[in-house]
Write an enzyme that holds these catalytic residues in place. Sequence first.
Site, PDB file in Angstrom:
ATOM      1  N   HIS A 194       0.848  -1.195   0.000  1.00  0.00           N
ATOM      2  CA  HIS A 194       0.000   0.000   0.000  1.00  0.00           C
ATOM      3  C   HIS A 194       0.879   1.238   0.000  1.00  0.00           C
ATOM      4  CE1 HIS A 194       0.430   1.428   4.208  1.00  0.00           C
ATOM      5  NE2 HIS A 194       0.521   0.147   4.531  1.00  0.00           N
ATOM      6  N   CYS A 209       3.776  -4.377   6.659  1.00  0.00           N
ATOM      7  CA  CYS A 209       3.353  -4.176   5.271  1.00  0.00           C
ATOM      8  C   CYS A 209       4.517  -3.713   4.398  1.00  0.00           C
ATOM      9  CB  CYS A 209       2.242  -3.140   5.207  1.00  0.00           C
ATOM     10  SG  CYS A 209       0.658  -3.794   5.739  1.00  0.00           S
TER      11      CYS A 209
END
Length: 239
Positions: A194, A209
């Site tokens: 992301h 992440c």
Amino acid sequence: MGVTAKIPGGRRLRRGAALSVAGLVAAPALVLGTGTAAQAASCTTSAGPHQKQVEKFLKRPVDGKQSAADCKAIQKFQKAHGITPTIGYAGPLTWRTMNTMNAQKAAGKNPNKAGKCPTNKGRIACVDLTRQLSWIQDGKKLKYGPVPVRTGRDGAETRTGARKIYWRNINHWSTIYKVWMPHSQFFDGGQAFHSVTKSMYNPPGSGGCVNMRPADAKAYWNLLKNGDDVYVYGRKPGT
């Protein structure tokens, strides 16, 4: 960013978070002649343990001695990437960041030269934690990248291994951190690609992440789909 959210099918997922906490590096006491305490914190006159390497990276005269110009150049780099304390000290974190950049530059347009990312999967997103680098390939053909990424910090490392993208949300909202996470593509439990707006080198890293620059995260969104392969390998420096 960390998040707990419901996904189609009623399952819950929890994903890693990109934290804004900057890592600290050890530095000696500042030397000053006059000025306030605030002014004293602005720059150090001490040479760091990686002075020569840092000078070379910044294209400064390589003499291993700290000068006012050296300090300003190092401070500029530290401020750009969220490295604290921002006092122009050539410490381990500053050099480690520069060394990672050197490794990324050396990858050129052949990031999979060592063949560590599988070439028999068709389209696959590769993540090299050691170089903090990611790219998309089809077999042996490079489709996008390589691009710098920001992966999990020490204690919340991005997990290695073969995975598949299983859920995508173009404008994901973190219910824990109350922030938007555009172009989220989840591939391992709560870990996902992301975008973030901070530097890819901002320490200490994400909560697991694979953070990306907005343009790169958008490109990944357009090139990947549910079911596509992801392969993560290596070890992030400092973890």
